[in-house]
Design an enzyme around this catalytic site. Sequence first.
Site, mmCIF file in Angstrom:
data_model
loop_
_atom_site.group_PDB
_atom_site.id
_atom_site.type_symbol
_atom_site.label_atom_id
_atom_site.label_comp_id
_atom_site.label_asym_id
_atom_site.label_seq_id
_atom_site.Cartn_x
_atom_site.Cartn_y
_atom_site.Cartn_z
ATOM 1 N N HIS A 156 0.821 -1.223 0.000
ATOM 2 C CA HIS A 156 0.000 0.000 0.000
ATOM 3 C C HIS A 156 0.849 1.265 0.000
ATOM 4 C CE1 HIS A 156 -4.065 -1.745 0.719
ATOM 5 N NE2 HIS A 156 -3.304 -2.784 1.008
ATOM 6 N N ASP A 364 3.418 9.329 -0.881
ATOM 7 C CA ASP A 364 2.229 8.582 -0.478
ATOM 8 C C ASP A 364 1.999 7.481 -1.498
ATOM 9 O OD1 ASP A 364 -0.024 8.034 1.076
ATOM 10 O OD2 ASP A 364 -0.676 10.129 1.097
HETATM 11 P P1 ADQ Z 1 -3.060 6.046 4.808
HETATM 12 O O1 ADQ Z 1 -1.643 6.511 4.964
HETATM 13 O O2 ADQ Z 1 -3.812 5.860 6.059
HETATM 14 O O3 ADQ Z 1 -3.147 4.712 3.927
HETATM 15 P P2 ADQ Z 1 -4.984 7.401 2.911
HETATM 16 O O4 ADQ Z 1 -4.913 6.733 1.626
HETATM 17 O O5 ADQ Z 1 -5.167 8.872 2.756
HETATM 18 O O6 ADQ Z 1 -3.744 7.215 3.868
HETATM 19 O O7 ADQ Z 1 -6.208 6.794 3.672
HETATM 20 C C1 ADQ Z 1 -6.751 7.440 4.729
HETATM 21 C C2 ADQ Z 1 -8.151 6.885 4.962
HETATM 22 O O8 ADQ Z 1 -8.445 7.109 6.293
HETATM 23 C C3 ADQ Z 1 -9.178 7.568 4.090
HETATM 24 O O9 ADQ Z 1 -10.186 6.681 3.744
HETATM 25 C C4 ADQ Z 1 -9.700 8.637 5.001
HETATM 26 O O10 ADQ Z 1 -11.055 8.969 4.832
HETATM 27 C C5 ADQ Z 1 -9.498 8.037 6.363
HETATM 28 N N1 ADQ Z 1 -9.130 9.155 7.240
HETATM 29 C C6 ADQ Z 1 -8.052 9.947 7.147
HETATM 30 N N2 ADQ Z 1 -8.114 10.923 8.034
HETATM 31 C C7 ADQ Z 1 -9.265 10.754 8.707
HETATM 32 C C8 ADQ Z 1 -9.917 11.454 9.734
HETATM 33 N N3 ADQ Z 1 -9.429 12.582 10.203
HETATM 34 N N4 ADQ Z 1 -11.080 10.968 10.189
HETATM 35 C C9 ADQ Z 1 -11.599 9.857 9.664
HETATM 36 N N5 ADQ Z 1 -11.045 9.177 8.668
HETATM 37 C C10 ADQ Z 1 -9.894 9.611 8.205
HETATM 38 C C11 ADQ Z 1 -2.211 3.822 3.307
HETATM 39 C C12 ADQ Z 1 -1.199 4.460 2.347
HETATM 40 C C13 ADQ Z 1 -1.920 5.277 1.276
HETATM 41 C C14 ADQ Z 1 -2.922 4.382 0.538
HETATM 42 C C15 ADQ Z 1 -3.800 3.633 1.518
HETATM 43 C C16 ADQ Z 1 -4.660 2.596 0.807
HETATM 44 O O11 ADQ Z 1 -0.290 5.282 3.058
HETATM 45 O O12 ADQ Z 1 -1.009 5.835 0.350
HETATM 46 O O13 ADQ Z 1 -3.733 5.179 -0.299
HETATM 47 O O14 ADQ Z 1 -3.031 2.949 2.502
HETATM 48 O O15 ADQ Z 1 -3.888 1.777 -0.009
#
Ligand code: ADQ
Length: 459
Positions: A156, A364
């Site tokens: 990921h 990311d």
């Molecule tokens: P993350 O680093 O956690 O994931 P991201 O892809 O942005 O980053 O996912 C975050 C998820 O958590 C989103 O669905 C978002 O809605 C939720 N989230 C974030 N902040 C939040 C908040 N304040 N309150 C509630 N929910 C929140 C890792 C990798 C990423 C990759 C994903 C999936 O680092 O690059 O996209 O896995 O593969």
Amino acid sequence: MTARLVVVSNRVGPVKDVGRAGGLAVALVDALKSRDGIWYGWSGKIDEAAGTKLSLEGAGNLTLCTLDLTEQEYDDYYNGFANRCLWPLFHYRIDLTAFDRQYYDGYLRVNNKFARGLNPLLRPEDLIWVHDYHFLAFAHELRSLGAQQRMGFFLHIPFPSREVLATLPNHDALVRALFAYDVVGFQTQSDCDRFTDYVIHEAEGSVLGDKIRAYGRTIEARAFPIGIDAMAFAEMAKEDGEAKRQDLKMRKMLGDRAQIIGVDRLDYTKGLPERFLAFERLLEDYEELRGKVTLLEIAPVSRAEVEEYKDIRAQLEGMTGHINGRFSEYDWTPLRYLNRPFSRRSLAGLYRASKVGLVTPLRDGMNLVAKEYVAAQDDEEPGVLVLSRFAGAARQMREALIVNPYDIKGVADALKRALDMPLEERKERHASLKQGLIREDAAHWRDNFLQALAGEAVS
Ligand code: ADQ
């Protein structure tokens, strides 16, 4: 009959209220909800007596199956090797990478423990799909116990360049372990290319199309960009009661002010200090925006026990105080910085009420927030996404305003452009971004990966 699916990831669930979960859990629930299977991983509990005794819990057609960790295992495997070594290294933060032989040994021991826990449950035709940097060595450990099933791995987070990876003392053993899988998937073609480059140059491997051969095995390595359930998210932003409530409440509070929104796990890879600086620069360079625009940054604390996360938190608190002290008026606070998580429904409403989505990670794997922001917009009055070129999402989301997060003035100018963008241009950009999200959604990601895992040709 479809083969049973066994998903392995560090954290299992939640299955119902995924609102508070991270990106991985959100995507997996989307992927698992229509299929028979097991979801296997750590229970989230620490227990000094933790061995390989499984806890099983049925959730519809899916069995959640978990193991506890001891304090030592948690420190070495999770906080140590996964989050203080692999996470920073794979995000190009060699300066923050703490390699420790003890962490590494603990990591391998935990991968082996999880393999021993799962092995007795396996059926010969099962497909095993392992997720993320916590379990690079899982298939290797499972094969050492005699398992013959097809196994796939999806990373990921980014895969680093070979020069960066080679700084890790045990890089060779880790990449070799990846060759115990049949399919290794990455977020973007660039990640896949960096993996291939490593294998060719460090392991004398050879490549033929999607197949790559090294260490006496041939595996498939490909990009499978992760998506969201775009239609469902769009629907939720528009129709859900809680989403609508947040949307309305926020709009009422904002009046004629425009809101820029950032939503992230509080992590040093997300580029938050640079983002705050860019916002400050916006207010500095475009005086007419003072009193007219606010930045809402929602960043719940994560990995709070890891030192580097305490540092970034303190830094952001200081910056918020500084920016607000410098620009606030009694009726206007420019930056609102919240450390608590919100439900997905509330987020959907908050995204919809915001004219600009600001997603500026320094690195990311993908970034699902960028996708959620676009999906949540009103088709007739959409906001604008400002997106870092270093998020995997930038490869697909070309109609966003793509920025370099290190270029503070560049980001400030992109924000100004987003705030001024005429409706026609916003609609055009949004329509084509949304089409892409629907085309390459979570189901598309799952189906493509599972097709490859089943050994079928992928469309
Ligand atoms: P993350 O680093 O956690 O994931 P991201 O892809 O942005 O980053 O996912 C975050 C998820 O958590 C989103 O669905 C978002 O809605 C939720 N989230 C974030 N902040 C939040 C908040 N304040 N309150 C509630 N929910 C929140 C890792 C990798 C990423 C990759 C994903 C999936 O680092 O690059 O996209 O896995 O593969």
